[in-house]
Motif scaffolding. Sequence first.
Motif, PDB file in Angstrom:
ATOM      1  N   ARG A 371     -49.453  10.317   6.408  1.00 35.15           N
ATOM      2  CA  ARG A 371     -48.611  11.331   5.783  1.00 35.15           C
ATOM      3  C   ARG A 371     -48.399  11.002   4.307  1.00 35.15           C
ATOM      4  NH1 ARG A 371     -46.273  10.364  10.807  1.00 35.15           N
ATOM      5  NH2 ARG A 371     -46.253  12.157  12.211  1.00 35.15           N
ATOM      6  N   GLY A 372     -48.090  12.019   3.532  1.00 37.76           N
ATOM      7  CA  GLY A 372     -47.798  11.794   2.128  1.00 37.76           C
ATOM      8  C   GLY A 372     -49.015  11.757   1.231  1.00 37.76           C
ATOM      9  N   GLY A 373     -50.174  12.132   1.758  1.00 41.08           N
ATOM     10  CA  GLY A 373     -51.356  12.197   0.924  1.00 41.08           C
ATOM     11  C   GLY A 373     -52.009  10.864   0.620  1.00 41.08           C
ATOM     12  N   ILE A 374     -51.662   9.834   1.373  1.00 44.08           N
ATOM     13  CA  ILE A 374     -52.240   8.500   1.186  1.00 44.08           C
ATOM     14  C   ILE A 374     -52.938   8.076   2.474  1.00 44.08           C
ATOM     15  CG2 ILE A 374     -51.731   6.047   0.779  1.00 44.08           C
ATOM     16  CD1 ILE A 374     -51.431   7.680  -1.712  1.00 44.08           C
ATOM     17  N   GLY A 375     -54.079   7.407   2.329  1.00 44.85           N
ATOM     18  CA  GLY A 375     -54.778   6.829   3.472  1.00 44.85           C
ATOM     19  C   GLY A 375     -55.052   5.369   3.210  1.00 44.85           C
ATOM     20  N   ARG A 376     -55.635   4.693   4.189  1.00 41.71           N
ATOM     21  CA  ARG A 376     -55.942   3.270   4.067  1.00 41.71           C
ATOM     22  C   ARG A 376     -57.391   3.013   4.429  1.00 41.71           C
ATOM     23  NH1 ARG A 376     -51.886  -0.091   1.675  1.00 41.71           N
ATOM     24  NH2 ARG A 376     -49.924   1.035   1.993  1.00 41.71           N
ATOM     25  N   THR A 377     -58.035   2.189   3.602  1.00 41.94           N
ATOM     26  CA  THR A 377     -59.394   1.760   3.899  1.00 41.94           C
ATOM     27  C   THR A 377     -59.379   0.766   5.048  1.00 41.94           C
ATOM     28  OG1 THR A 377     -59.363  -0.170   2.436  1.00 41.94           O
ATOM     29  CG2 THR A 377     -59.939   1.965   1.447  1.00 41.94           C
ATOM     30  N   GLU A 378     -60.582   0.330   5.448  1.00 35.43           N
ATOM     31  CA  GLU A 378     -60.685  -0.704   6.475  1.00 35.43           C
ATOM     32  C   GLU A 378     -59.928  -1.963   6.048  1.00 35.43           C
ATOM     33  OE1 GLU A 378     -63.134   0.767   4.797  1.00 35.43           O
ATOM     34  OE2 GLU A 378     -64.805   1.369   6.105  1.00 35.43           O
ATOM     35  N   GLY A 379     -59.965  -2.283   4.747  1.00 31.97           N
ATOM     36  CA  GLY A 379     -59.269  -3.456   4.214  1.00 31.97           C
ATOM     37  C   GLY A 379     -57.838  -3.192   3.826  1.00 31.97           C
ATOM     38  N   PHE A 380     -57.265  -2.098   4.277  1.00 31.14           N
ATOM     39  CA  PHE A 380     -55.863  -1.720   4.078  1.00 31.14           C
ATOM     40  C   PHE A 380     -55.526  -1.417   2.621  1.00 31.14           C
ATOM     41  CE2 PHE A 380     -51.165  -2.105   4.831  1.00 31.14           C
ATOM     42  CZ  PHE A 380     -51.115  -1.210   5.876  1.00 31.14           C
TER      43      PHE A 380
END
Length: 410
Positions: A371-380
């Motif tokens: 949520r909030g338009g942010i995501g996380r890569t495999e490495g966070f």
Amino acid sequence: MGVEVLSFGCRLNAAESEAMRRQAEEAGRTGLLLVNTCAVTAEAGRQARKAIRAAARANPAARVVVTGCGAQVETDAYAAMPEVAEILGNRRKLDPGIWTDPSPERVRIDDVMAPEADPLPDATPMRARTRAFLPVQNGCDHRCTFCVIPFGRGNSRSVPVAAVVAQVRALVEAGTREVVLTGVDLTAYGRDLGGSTLGALVRAILREVPALDRLRLSSIDSVEADPELVAAFGEEARLMPHLHLSLQAGDDLILKRMKRRHGRDDAIRFCAEIRALRPDAVFGADLIAGFPTETEAQFARSLDLVEECGLAQLHVFPYSPRPGTPAARMPQVAPAAIRERAARLREAGAAAFARRLDREIGETHRVLAERGGIGRTEGFLPVRLPEGVEAGTLVDLRIASHDGRVLQAA
């Protein structure tokens, strides 16, 4: 007002706060403010008490219930607060009966070192979400000289493998894409179960729950990582290549005075071993600035460790003495020097993080949208998402730039 939660400190606290919220809501409680405190530093306690006073002013009709490590080890400080209606120790807070069978006692604190078992999170899934933090271990058998957490949590104990697998399966069925295993001393998992290990648990989860997209670990003690766990990083693509390490210092004498189980070379060797198995690995670390007796030269070795271990994310703790701990009786570093060293560590951490973000430009990552338009890569690593990507979606994105804090997708 229904059930509101203020949670301080670690991810284990956050997960337990969700469990308490669920139990209280299922019991029909209303007008409740649950405060799950931390005791990792003296400042953590001060911040929690400040927040309690502010929350009570904002919600004067709320019943304030305080629990967590702060409540366990600093009971008198919280009992002296007129805003606090009830205090629950760590051995009580996960007992569903607390909410269904109210007691007239204001303070209910049990001996966390007593041999009988205390409630651990059950196999009922928490509130479904993209990422779920799952407690699998509690307590600590070590006695670091700066730490009171074992006296707030008790000795190490683990949730059985079958119960963990059942909970992961339930979370995935409820829509969770990523599970993060948490604990006070996560790499101690299984010692009380007759020989199981964290590596074996990781393998079991990935084998028994093939629908789980991502498995991640919270903070670990690198010197305690078992061989199967290390091997899993090289062999299990669904085990995310991100590790947050409990390093604390980069000087061997300071580590000895902390009563840590590793030396400087152990930390460097572990990071190199994982990176050889998983070149895309991202490392974070806890570091303490200004531990008693620390000289400028010894502090410089902690600064150097950022580069030598290839750390990209730092959690910096300015040392503050905890009454009753051995470190509190050692010769203290001047407060101004502690603040200055903490600032230098944070500056080094920010620079290292920016260098890591530089490396990602032009790379394509599978990003878990939140949520909030942010995501996380495999490495966070955080990624600002393009318009229209829904939370819970796994999407391949090429990285175009960054602002020093967040990656920007093309």
